[in-house]
Write an enzyme that holds these catalytic residues in place. Structure first.
Site, PDB file in Angstrom:
ATOM      1  N   CYS A 165       0.845  -1.197   0.000  1.00  0.00           N
ATOM      2  CA  CYS A 165       0.000   0.000   0.000  1.00  0.00           C
ATOM      3  C   CYS A 165       0.886   1.254   0.000  1.00  0.00           C
ATOM      4  O   CYS A 165       1.781   1.372   0.836  1.00  0.00           O
ATOM      5  CB  CYS A 165      -0.893  -0.009   1.237  1.00  0.00           C
ATOM      6  N   CYS A 172      -0.190   5.724   7.343  1.00  0.00           N
ATOM      7  CA  CYS A 172      -1.563   5.414   7.765  1.00  0.00           C
ATOM      8  C   CYS A 172      -1.552   4.686   9.108  1.00  0.00           C
ATOM      9  O   CYS A 172      -0.699   3.841   9.362  1.00  0.00           O
ATOM     10  CB  CYS A 172      -2.232   4.556   6.695  1.00  0.00           C
ATOM     11  N   CYS A 185      -8.068   0.805  -0.072  1.00  0.00           N
ATOM     12  CA  CYS A 185      -7.468   0.272   1.154  1.00  0.00           C
ATOM     13  C   CYS A 185      -7.291  -1.221   0.892  1.00  0.00           C
ATOM     14  O   CYS A 185      -8.279  -1.948   0.728  1.00  0.00           O
ATOM     15  CB  CYS A 185      -8.376   0.513   2.354  1.00  0.00           C
ATOM     16  N   TYR A 226     -20.149 -12.465  26.316  1.00  0.00           N
ATOM     17  CA  TYR A 226     -19.691 -11.490  25.315  1.00  0.00           C
ATOM     18  C   TYR A 226     -20.099 -12.028  23.933  1.00  0.00           C
ATOM     19  O   TYR A 226     -19.278 -12.208  23.042  1.00  0.00           O
ATOM     20  CB  TYR A 226     -18.172 -11.300  25.376  1.00  0.00           C
ATOM     21  N   GLU A 249     -24.727 -10.277  26.374  1.00  0.00           N
ATOM     22  CA  GLU A 249     -24.095  -9.215  25.583  1.00  0.00           C
ATOM     23  C   GLU A 249     -24.592  -7.855  26.080  1.00  0.00           C
ATOM     24  O   GLU A 249     -25.747  -7.705  26.449  1.00  0.00           O
ATOM     25  CB  GLU A 249     -24.439  -9.434  24.097  1.00  0.00           C
ATOM     26  N   ASP A 257     -15.710 -14.609  24.853  1.00  0.00           N
ATOM     27  CA  ASP A 257     -14.981 -13.909  23.790  1.00  0.00           C
ATOM     28  C   ASP A 257     -14.984 -12.418  24.111  1.00  0.00           C
ATOM     29  O   ASP A 257     -15.662 -11.619  23.462  1.00  0.00           O
ATOM     30  CB  ASP A 257     -15.702 -14.196  22.448  1.00  0.00           C
ATOM     31  N   CYS A 306      -8.741 -11.508  21.752  1.00  0.00           N
ATOM     32  CA  CYS A 306      -8.070 -10.707  20.716  1.00  0.00           C
ATOM     33  C   CYS A 306      -6.898  -9.940  21.327  1.00  0.00           C
ATOM     34  O   CYS A 306      -6.376  -9.023  20.696  1.00  0.00           O
ATOM     35  CB  CYS A 306      -9.063  -9.778  20.024  1.00  0.00           C
TER      36      CYS A 306
HETATM   37  C1  LIG Z   1     -14.746  -9.540  20.836  1.00  0.00           C
HETATM   38  S1  LIG Z   1     -16.445  -9.179  20.752  1.00  0.00           S
HETATM   39  C2  LIG Z   1     -17.114 -10.779  20.522  1.00  0.00           C
HETATM   40  C3  LIG Z   1     -18.511 -10.848  20.034  1.00  0.00           C
HETATM   41  C4  LIG Z   1     -18.969 -12.219  19.479  1.00  0.00           C
HETATM   42  N1  LIG Z   1     -18.546 -13.300  20.311  1.00  0.00           N
HETATM   43  C5  LIG Z   1     -18.500 -12.406  18.045  1.00  0.00           C
HETATM   44  O1  LIG Z   1     -17.673 -13.281  17.785  1.00  0.00           O
HETATM   45  O2  LIG Z   1     -18.994 -11.672  17.168  1.00  0.00           O
HETATM   46  C6  LIG Z   1     -16.815  -8.760  22.399  1.00  0.00           C
HETATM   47  C7  LIG Z   1     -18.253  -8.411  22.643  1.00  0.00           C
HETATM   48  O3  LIG Z   1     -18.414  -8.148  24.043  1.00  0.00           O
HETATM   49  C8  LIG Z   1     -19.329  -7.083  24.211  1.00  0.00           C
HETATM   50  N2  LIG Z   1     -19.012  -6.526  25.536  1.00  0.00           N
HETATM   51  C9  LIG Z   1     -18.043  -5.662  25.877  1.00  0.00           C
HETATM   52  N3  LIG Z   1     -18.030  -5.473  27.197  1.00  0.00           N
HETATM   53  C10 LIG Z   1     -19.018  -6.240  27.728  1.00  0.00           C
HETATM   54  C11 LIG Z   1     -19.469  -6.485  29.044  1.00  0.00           C
HETATM   55  N4  LIG Z   1     -18.910  -5.885  30.081  1.00  0.00           N
HETATM   56  N5  LIG Z   1     -20.497  -7.340  29.218  1.00  0.00           N
HETATM   57  C12 LIG Z   1     -21.083  -7.948  28.140  1.00  0.00           C
HETATM   58  N6  LIG Z   1     -20.676  -7.779  26.873  1.00  0.00           N
HETATM   59  C13 LIG Z   1     -19.649  -6.923  26.658  1.00  0.00           C
HETATM   60  C14 LIG Z   1     -19.082  -6.178  23.032  1.00  0.00           C
HETATM   61  O4  LIG Z   1     -20.206  -5.373  22.756  1.00  0.00           O
HETATM   62  C15 LIG Z   1     -18.785  -7.186  21.920  1.00  0.00           C
HETATM   63  O5  LIG Z   1     -19.957  -7.537  21.243  1.00  0.00           O
END
Ligand SMILES: C[S@@+](CC[C@H](N)C(=O)[O-])C[C@H]1O[C@@H](n2cnc3c(N)ncnc32)[C@H](O)[C@@H]1O
Length: 393
Positions: free
Chosen positions: A83, A89, A166, A250, A273, A316, A343
Site C-alpha cells: 500500500c 496510515c 485500502c 460477550y 451481551e 470472547d 483478541c
Molecule cells: C470480541 S467481541 C465478541 C462478540 C462475538 N462473540 C462475536 O464473535 O462476534 C466482544 C463483545 O463483548 C461485548 N461486551 C463488551 N463489554 C461487555 C461487558 N462488560 N459485558 C457484556 N458484553 C460486553 C461487546 O459489545 C462485543 O460484542
C-alpha cells in the site's frame, strides 16, 4: 555510543540521542524490540533481525522508545509495503514485513506472553492458523472525513491520510469510497465526520455516520473468511459432550451462539451481551425456546448465573479481557469445559492466571488443554487466540 546513566540509574540523558540497534523481534503493539546496554528499546516500523539507526524519543525507568531514522541492514523479512500510504496510515503497522514473518512473530508472541505470565504453564500449542486472505479481508471499516479529505487517521495523529483504496478492505467497500466521500461532502460539516462502512449479512454495502448518539452497528468479526475457521475450531474443541447448558459470554450478535445451538441440540443456550443493537439482532433470529439472550454486563450476569459441572462456557471478551471477578466466578462454577477466544494475548494470559489461581484455591484446579493463535488481522500486529480449559481430573 554508551548509555549515560544518572545517579538514579535512569537513562534520561539518552533522550534525543541517535543510537544503532539490532532488532531482535516484534512486540505486542507492533514495535520492534531491541536492547541498549540491557534496556529494552521499542522501535515502531522496524523488522526482526535488522540493524537500525534510531533517535531515542522516550525514556522510562525500564524501557525506552525510539524513532526509526534509517535501516542500516534490512531484515530478510522487510519488504516494500504494497500500500502506498502504509508508512503513514494508522491502519496497518506490519505491511513492511512479509506475511510469513508476521505469522511467525504472532505465533511466538502468544506463546511468549502466556509463558511470561506463567512460566510453568503446560499446554498443547498448535501451529497458528493462516488467514485465507492476507489482503481484501475486512468487511467493516471506520473511515474519516474532514476538509474534503476522506481516509484514515495517520499513525499517532488525527490528521487524515487521504485514500482512494485500502488493500486490506474488501473491494465491495473500496469501490464505494468515492460515493461515500460525495455523501460526506453533502453533510456540509466543518467538523470531523466519523463514518462506518460495512457489508451486511445479506451482502449489501451500508454506510453511515458514527455520532455521540449512534455508535454504529457494534461488534462484528471483520474477517469473515477466517471467522468460519475460528467458529469451527471452537465447535470442534467443545467436543461431543451432551452439555445441559452452553453459556456464551460477550456473545455479540451470536457469532458463536447460533452455531453452538445448532451443534448441541439438547442444550439450553444462553447468550450474554452488553450492546442493545447486537442483542436485538440476535433475539430477532431466535426460533427455539431453549435459546435465551440477555442484555447484560457479564460481571452482573455472573452474580446470578447458575452454571453446572456438566456445562460449557464460551467467552470472547473485548481487548481488555474479562476480570478477576468473572474468572473467580467461573472457577467457582467449574464448568466441564471453557473455550476462551481472545483478541489480546496479555489480557488472555492475565485472565488465565486468575482462573488457575482461583480454581486451585477453591480445590478444583483447572488446566489449559490447548491453545492456537489465529491470523485474523493480517498486516497488523493484532492476533486472535483460542484456548480450551478443563477441570484437571
Ligand atoms: C470480541 S467481541 C465478541 C462478540 C462475538 N462473540 C462475536 O464473535 O462476534 C466482544 C463483545 O463483548 C461485548 N461486551 C463488551 N463489554 C461487555 C461487558 N462488560 N459485558 C457484556 N458484553 C460486553 C461487546 O459489545 C462485543 O460484542
Amino acid at each position: 555510543m554508551s548509555a549515560k546513566t544518572n545517579k538514579g540509574g535512569a537513562q534520561a540523558p539518552l533522550l534525543g540521542s541517535k543510537i544503532k540497534l539490532h532488532i531482535e523481534k516484534l512486540a505486542i503493539g507492533g514495535a520492534g524490540v531491541a536492547r541498549h546496554e540491557g534496556v529494552v528499546v521499542f522501535v515502531p516500523q522496524a523488522a526482526p533481525n535488522e540493524e537500525v539507526l534510531v533517535e531515542v524519543s522516550l525514556v522510562k525507568k525500564n524501557y525506552m522508545e525510539a524513532t526509526l531514522l534509517e535501516v542500516l541492514k534490512p531484515s530478510p523479512a522487510r519488504r516494500e509495503p504494497p500500500c502506498p500510504v502504509a508508512s503513514v496510515c494508522g491502519g496497518c503497522n506490519w505491511q513492511h514485513i512479509t506475511e510469513i514473518e508476521q505469522r511467525k512473530q504472532k505465533e511466538q508472541l502468544v506463546l511468549e506472553t502466556l509463558k511470561k505470565f506463567n512460566p510453568t504453564l503446560q499446554f498443547e500449542y498448535l501451529p497458528l492458523k493462516e488467514s485465507p486472505r492476507s489482503f481484501r479481508y475486512r468487511n467493516r471499516i471506520q473511515p474519516k472525513f474532514k476538509n474534503n479529505h476522506f481516509g484514515f487517521f495517520a499513525r499517532n495523529s488525527h490528521d487524515i491520510v487521504e485514500i482512494t483504496d485500502c488493500l486490506i478492505t474488501e473491494e465491495a467497500l473500496t469501490t464505494k469510497f468515492s460515493e461515500v466521500k460525495i455523501w460526506a461532502q453533502g453533510k456540509n460539516s466543518k467538523d470531523l465526520q466519523r463514518l462506518e462502512m460495512y457489508i451486511s449479512e445479506e451482502g449489501s454495502v451500508r454506510y453511515g455516520l458514527i455520532t455521540d448518539e449512534d455508535d454504529g452497528i457494534g461488534f462484528s468479526q471483520v474477517n469473515r473468511f477466517q471467522n468460519e475457521d475460528l467458529v469451527q475450531t471452537a465447535l470442534t474443541w467443545a467436543g461431543e459432550d451432551d452439555y445441559p447448558h452452553v453459556l456464551d459470554l460477550y456473545a455479540g450478535a451470536g457469532n458463536f451462539t447460533f452455531p453452538f445451538a445448532h451443534k448441541f441440540k439438547n442444550a439450553e443456550i444462553t447468550g450474554v451481551e452488553l450492546n442493545p443493537k447486537l442483542v436485538e439482532k440476535a433475539k430477532s433470529k431466535i426460533k427455539e425456546k431453549r435459546m435465551k439472550y440477555f442484555l447484560s454486563d457479564v460481571e452482573s450476569y455472573m452474580r446470578r448465573a447458575v452454571i453446572g459441572p456438566e456445562d460449557l462456557v464460551v467467552l470472547d471478551p473485548p481487548r481488555a479481557g474479562a476480570s478477576e471477578y468473572i474468572m473467580r466466578a467461573l472457577a467457582a462454577a467449574r464448568p466441564k469445559r471453557i473455550i476462551y477466544i481472545s483478541c489480546h494475548p496479555v489480557s488472555l494470559a492475565r485472565d488465565l492466571n486468575w482462573i488457575f489461581a482461583w480454581s486451585q484455591k477453591l480445590g478444583t484446579p483447572m488446566k489449559l488443554a490447548r491453545v492456537q493463535a489465529f491470523e485474523m488481522f493480517p498486516q497488523t500486529d493484532h492476533v486472535e487466540t483460542i484456548a480450551e480449559l478443563r477441570v484437571d481430573s
